[in-house]
Design an enzyme around this catalytic site. Structure first.
Site, PDB file in Angstrom:
ATOM      1  N   HIS A   1     -42.586  58.262  17.172  1.00 21.86           N
ATOM      2  CA  HIS A   1     -41.893  58.735  18.269  1.00 21.86           C
ATOM      3  C   HIS A   1     -43.078  59.655  18.974  1.00 21.86           C
ATOM      4  O   HIS A   1     -44.003  60.236  18.268  1.00 21.86           O
ATOM      5  CB  HIS A   1     -40.695  59.810  18.044  1.00 21.86           C
ATOM      6  CG  HIS A   1     -40.856  60.984  17.083  1.00 21.86           C
ATOM      7  ND1 HIS A   1     -40.998  60.823  15.849  1.00 21.86           N
ATOM      8  CD2 HIS A   1     -40.949  62.099  17.258  1.00 21.86           C
ATOM      9  CE1 HIS A   1     -41.053  61.870  15.195  1.00 21.86           C
ATOM     10  NE2 HIS A   1     -41.031  62.809  15.995  1.00 21.86           N
TER      11      HIS A   1
ATOM     12  N   HIS B   1     -43.577  62.844  21.778  1.00 19.31           N
ATOM     13  CA  HIS B   1     -42.929  64.050  22.351  1.00 19.31           C
ATOM     14  C   HIS B   1     -43.642  64.242  23.740  1.00 19.31           C
ATOM     15  O   HIS B   1     -44.745  64.033  23.881  1.00 19.31           O
ATOM     16  CB  HIS B   1     -43.071  65.367  21.548  1.00 19.31           C
ATOM     17  CG  HIS B   1     -42.747  65.407  20.445  1.00 19.31           C
ATOM     18  ND1 HIS B   1     -41.565  66.188  19.874  1.00 19.31           N
ATOM     19  CD2 HIS B   1     -43.173  64.971  19.140  1.00 19.31           C
ATOM     20  CE1 HIS B   1     -41.203  66.236  18.684  1.00 19.31           C
ATOM     21  NE2 HIS B   1     -42.280  65.493  18.226  1.00 19.31           N
TER      22      HIS B   1
END
Length: 135
Positions: free
Chosen positions: A101, A103
């Site tokens: 992922h 940010h």
């Protein structure tokens, strides 16, 4: 490729509700539940990859292009002064959920978001060792 035990796989698939900012065939972008600043969001691929070491090159390329698209829109929406794009790999680097992922952290002047590190100095020995080992 899904991991039945991965919370980010479940969020990306829509099995767990989230504040979704964007979705396509490959990704879901959500607001982070523990934001570093107002508007902190995560780019989650719908397929499971542990981290950047494991992600398919094409998906990794799409992720950075999506980050560019999202921060361009969100900068105006949030009226922020800049953005950090952060991607952690393995526990030593701060990865806590082992599903790739990214940010997207909006930055505001004087926001005191702590993403920094102490600047060191590149020694000749370290430089030479790294360059030699890469040959």
């Amino acid at each position: 490729m899904k991991d039945e035990n991965c919370i980010f796989c479940k969020i990306a698939a829509g099995e767990i509700p989230s504040a979704t900012l964007y979705e396509d065939d490959d990704f879901r972008v959500i607001l982070d539940l523990g934001p570093a600043s107002k508007g902190h969001a995560l780019i989650l691929p719908k397929n499971h990859y542990r981290n950047l070491y494991d992600i398919d090159d094409e998906v990794a390329s799409k992720a950075i292009l999506l980050a560019k698209k999202m921060i361009t829109k969100l900068t105006d929406v949030l009226n922020c002064d800049g953005y950090n794009i952060v991607q952690n790999n393995e526990e030593a680097a701060g990865q806590t959920v082992f599903h790739f992922h990214m940010h997207m952290i909006p930055r505001y002047k004087n926001d005191n978001v702590g993403l920094g590190w102490h600047m060191g100095e590149l020694s000749e020995a370290d430089k030479n060792e790294i360059l030699e080992k890469l040959k």
